[in-house]
Design a protein around this motif. Structure first.
Motif, PDB file in Angstrom:
ATOM      1  N   LEU A 180       0.825  -1.219   0.000  1.00 29.18           N
ATOM      2  CA  LEU A 180       0.000   0.000   0.000  1.00 29.18           C
ATOM      3  C   LEU A 180       0.850   1.256   0.000  1.00 29.18           C
ATOM      4  CD1 LEU A 180      -2.752  -0.966   2.607  1.00 29.18           C
ATOM      5  CD2 LEU A 180      -3.024  -0.737   0.136  1.00 29.18           C
ATOM      6  N   LEU A 181       2.037   1.145   0.575  1.00 25.69           N
ATOM      7  CA  LEU A 181       2.914   2.316   0.717  1.00 25.69           C
ATOM      8  C   LEU A 181       3.822   2.507  -0.487  1.00 25.69           C
ATOM      9  CD1 LEU A 181       4.020   1.754   4.436  1.00 25.69           C
ATOM     10  CD2 LEU A 181       2.229   3.286   3.616  1.00 25.69           C
ATOM     11  N   LEU A 182       4.066   1.438  -1.214  1.00 19.83           N
ATOM     12  CA  LEU A 182       5.089   1.501  -2.257  1.00 19.83           C
ATOM     13  C   LEU A 182       4.818   2.525  -3.363  1.00 19.83           C
ATOM     14  CD1 LEU A 182       6.337  -2.168  -2.645  1.00 19.83           C
ATOM     15  CD2 LEU A 182       7.594  -0.165  -1.858  1.00 19.83           C
ATOM     16  N   PRO A 183       3.575   2.650  -3.869  1.00 20.23           N
ATOM     17  CA  PRO A 183       3.368   3.650  -4.935  1.00 20.23           C
ATOM     18  C   PRO A 183       3.767   5.058  -4.501  1.00 20.23           C
ATOM     19  CG  PRO A 183       1.495   2.167  -4.824  1.00 20.23           C
ATOM     20  CD  PRO A 183       2.348   1.869  -3.615  1.00 20.23           C
ATOM     21  N   ALA A 184       3.346   5.446  -3.286  1.00 17.92           N
ATOM     22  CA  ALA A 184       3.696   6.782  -2.802  1.00 17.92           C
ATOM     23  C   ALA A 184       5.194   6.899  -2.577  1.00 17.92           C
ATOM     24  CB  ALA A 184       2.940   7.093  -1.508  1.00 17.92           C
ATOM     25  N   LEU A 185       5.808   5.831  -2.102  1.00 14.51           N
ATOM     26  CA  LEU A 185       7.254   5.857  -1.870  1.00 14.51           C
ATOM     27  C   LEU A 185       8.007   6.014  -3.172  1.00 14.51           C
ATOM     28  CD1 LEU A 185       7.966   3.241   0.925  1.00 14.51           C
ATOM     29  CD2 LEU A 185       8.535   5.668   0.953  1.00 14.51           C
ATOM     30  N   ARG A 186       7.566   5.311  -4.191  1.00 14.07           N
ATOM     31  CA  ARG A 186       8.252   5.424  -5.494  1.00 14.07           C
ATOM     32  C   ARG A 186       8.142   6.852  -6.006  1.00 14.07           C
ATOM     33  NH1 ARG A 186       5.476   0.591  -7.186  1.00 14.07           N
ATOM     34  NH2 ARG A 186       6.766  -1.200  -6.676  1.00 14.07           N
TER      35      ARG A 186
END
Lengths: 83, 424
Positions: free
Chosen positions: A47-53
Motif C-alpha cells: 500500500l505504501l510503495l506507490p507513494a514511496l516510489r
C-alpha cells in the motif's frame, strides 16, 4: 521519534525552504521506515510503495514541495491506518 | 493576466520593463481533487494538495503583529494574500525571484487582487543581495530562482539553514573539545603560524583546493612550479603525489576522525620537510603521523580564547572550509597574487573532488541542499548549500582584501566574484 514525528519534521523543513535540514530528516525517516517495513509494517508495504516510489522520484528531481505533499497526504494517512 | 500586467506597468514601470525582457517558462497545470498548482522545470511551485495551508505555514514565520514583512518569491500569490489579510500589516515587500516564473504564474491565476493593494511594494530579486527581515519564502521559488537573483537566493537559503547548522556544530563540540585537550601538550611546543607571515612578500602563491578542476591545472602547476609557492589542503596529498608534486605547505583544520584518511596511501617520508599548518582541533592521530614540521594556528572561535592568552599563536580565517584557511595563509604570507586552483564549490562533471582526492565520490543526482551555482561559462552546476556558503564567504573575504590579486584557475567551477581568470 516515531514515523509521524519524522514526517512532520521533514514536511515542516521542506515547506519552509530549509532544504538541507529537510533532506537530512528525510533520510532519517526513510531509514526508520525501511526498518518498520521489515517488521511491524511489513504486510502494508504494497500500500505504501506507490507513494514511496513517487516520493523518491520527486526527491531525485529536487521537487521538494511534492515530496512534502506525498509524505503529508499520501504516506502519513496510510501509516495512521496501520496504527 | 492583463490586469496584473497593467497594475505592474502603472505602479512599477521598471519592474514591468524587466518582465518584458523575458519569456514565460513552459509550465503544466496539475490538479488533485479540485486543487491545483503548476509545475515549472519539473518542480511543483506550491503544494498541490493544500496550497493555503502551506502558505499559512510560510507566512507564520513573520509574527502576526508585524507592521511590515518581506515575501520572497510569488508562486501563486498565496503567501502574499495571507500577509495582506493581516490587519496589522502596513507594508509588504514582494521580491520576484524569477521573472519568467512570475509571467508563467500570470497564465494560471489572477494576481491583480494582491498587486493592487497599496501596501504592496514589488521589486526584483536581481536588485538585492541580502535578505531582509522579517520574511517568508515561497520555498519552490528559491529552487527556481533566476541567475540574476542567485546572490539573494544564496543569502536567503543560508539564513534559513543557519539554525540547523548551529545545532549540527553543537553536536560536534564534544569531539572538538576532546581533540583540543588531547593536543594541548603539542600546542605548547609546535611552531607559531605567525612566524610565516610576510615570508613570501610579493610572490604568487597557488592555493591547491580539492575541487574537480585541480587536475585540469596539473600541467600549469608543473610548468610554473619554480615560480610559485604552493599551499595545499590535506585532501589533495594523494593527487599531488601521483604527479610527483610536493607542496610547500599543507593545511588541515577539521576536527573529524576521518581526517586521518587524507594520509592513507601517502608516502609520508617524502613530506618530512613540508610544514603542516593546523588548528588545534585536528585529530591527534593525524598530527602524530605528520612527518614534517607542525605549525599551529588559531581561528576566531571563542574556544581558542583561553589558549590565545596562554600560548599565543597567529590567527587564520575560516568560515567552514580549509580552503579559506589556506587562502588566508597565502595572503598573510604576503602574496601579491593568490591563484585558486580547484576552488570549485560545485560538482563539476558530477564529481565531488578531484580524482584521487580523499573521499572523492561521483555525484550523479541531487544531493544535500540540492542547489546550483553559475560557473565561469555562465552555466549552472549542481552543488550543495554548504559549498554555497563557503563560496559566498570567500567572495566576501576577497572583497575585503583588494590589495591582493586573486586568480581563478578554472572557469568550470563557481564564478567567484573579485577574481581574474588564469591566463593560459
Amino acid at each position: 521519534m516515531n514515523l509521524h514525528q519524522h514526517i512532520h519534521a521533514v514536511v515542516h523543513a521542506l515547506r519552509l525552504g530549509r532544504s538541507a535540514e529537510g533532506n537530512d530528516a528525510l533520510a532519517e525517516f526513510l531509514q526508520q521506515l525501511s526498518i518498520a517495513l521489515t517488521g511491524p509494517l511489513g504486510s502494508q508495504a504494497p500500500l505504501l510503495l506507490p507513494a514511496l516510489r513517487a516520493l523518491l522520484q520527486a526527491q531525485e528531481q529536487g521537487d521538494f514541495l511534492y515530496v512534502a505533499d506525498l509524505l503529508e497526504y499520501e504516506l502519513a494517512p496510510r501509516l495512521q491506518d496501520q496504527g | 493576466m492583463e490586469r496584473a500586467r497593467e497594475i505592474i506597468r502603472k505602479r512599477w514601470p521598471a519592474v514591468h520593463q524587466a518582465l518584458e525582457e523575458v519569456q514565460a517558462l513552459r509550465t503544466s497545470k496539475v490538479e488533485h481533487q479540485g486543487a491545483f498548482t503548476f509545475i515549472a522545470e519539473g518542480i511543483h511551485v506550491t503544494s498541490l494538495y493544500n496550497r493555503q495551508a502551506e502558505a499559512k505555514l510560510q507566512a507564520r514565520q513573520v509574527p502576526e503583529s508585524s507592521s511590515s514583512a518581506w515575501a520572497y518569491g510569488v508562486a501563486l500569490g498565496d503567501v502574499q494574500r495571507e500577509f495582506l489579510g493581516r490587519k496589522a500589516l502596513r507594508r509588504l515587500n514582494v521580491v520576484i525571484m524569477n521573472r519568467a516564473l512570475l509571467k508563467s504564474s500570470f497564465e494560471h491565476v489572477e494576481h491583480g487582487d494582491w498587486l493592487a493593494d497599496t501596501r504592496v511594494e514589488l521589486m526584483l530579486g536581481s536588485s538585492q543581495t541580502a535578505v531582509q527581515r522579517p520574511y517568508a519564502v515561497a520555498a519552490a521559488t528559491l529552487r527556481l530562482a533566476e541567475n540574476e537573483a542567485v546572490a539573494l537566493r544564496d543569502d536567503i537559503a543560508l539564513d534559513l539553514a543557519l539554525p540547523y547548522q548551529k545545532r549540527k556544530y553543537e553536536e560536534r563540540e564534544v569531539q572538538i573539545t576532546e581533540y583540543l585537550n588531547a593536543n594541548m601538550e603539542r600546542i605548547k611546543h609546535d611552531g607559531d603560524v605567525h612566524s610565516l607571515f610576510g615570508t613570501h612578500a610579493g610572490k604568487r602563491i597557488a592555493v591547491l583546493a580539492a575541487g574537480p578542476t585541480l587536475q585540469q591545472n596539473f600541467s600549469w602547476l608543473v610548468t610554473h612550479r619554480k615560480d610559485i609557492v604552493t599551499v595545499a589542503v590535506s585532501t589533495v596529498l594523494g593527487p599531488l603525489q601521483k604527479i610527483g608534486m610536493q607542496p610547500d605547505y599543507v593545511v588541515a583544520i577539521d576536527a573529524k576522525p576521518e581526517l586521518i584518511g587524507h594520509l592513507e596511501g601517502i608516502d609520508l617520508a617524502s613530506l618530512s620537510s613540508v610544514p603542516l599548518i593546523y588548528y588545534p582541533v585536528v585529530s591527534p592521530d593525524f598530527l602524530q603521523r605528520w612527518p614534517g614540521p607542525k605549525i599551529c594556528a588559531y581561528g576566531s572561535h571563542p574556544r581558542y580564547n583561553a589558549l590565545k592568552a596562554q600560548h599565543p599563536r597567529g590567527d587564520l580565517f575560516c568560515a567552514g572550509t580549509v580552503t579559506h584557511t589556506a587562502v588566508d595563509l597565502a595572503v598573510k604570507m604576503g602574496a601579491s597574487d593568490v591563484t585558486l586552483v580547484g576552488a570549485d564549490f560545485c560538482y563539476v562533471d558530477g564529481q565531488s573532488h578531484t580524482q584521487g582526492a580523499a573521499f572523492h565520490v561521483s555525484r550523479t543526482g541531487p544531493v544535500g541542499g540540492n542547489t546550483w551555482v553559475v560557473n565561469g561559462h555562465g552555466n549552472r552546476v549542481m552543488t550543495n548549500l554548504a559549498l554555497v556558503g563557503y563560496y559566498r564567504d570567500l567572495e566576501r573575504y576577497i572583497a575585503e582584501h583588494r590589495q591582493v590579486r586573486f586568480v581563478n584557475a578554472s572557469r568550470d567551477g563557481a564564478y567567484i566574484s573579485g577574481t581574474h581568470w588564469l591566463e593560459p
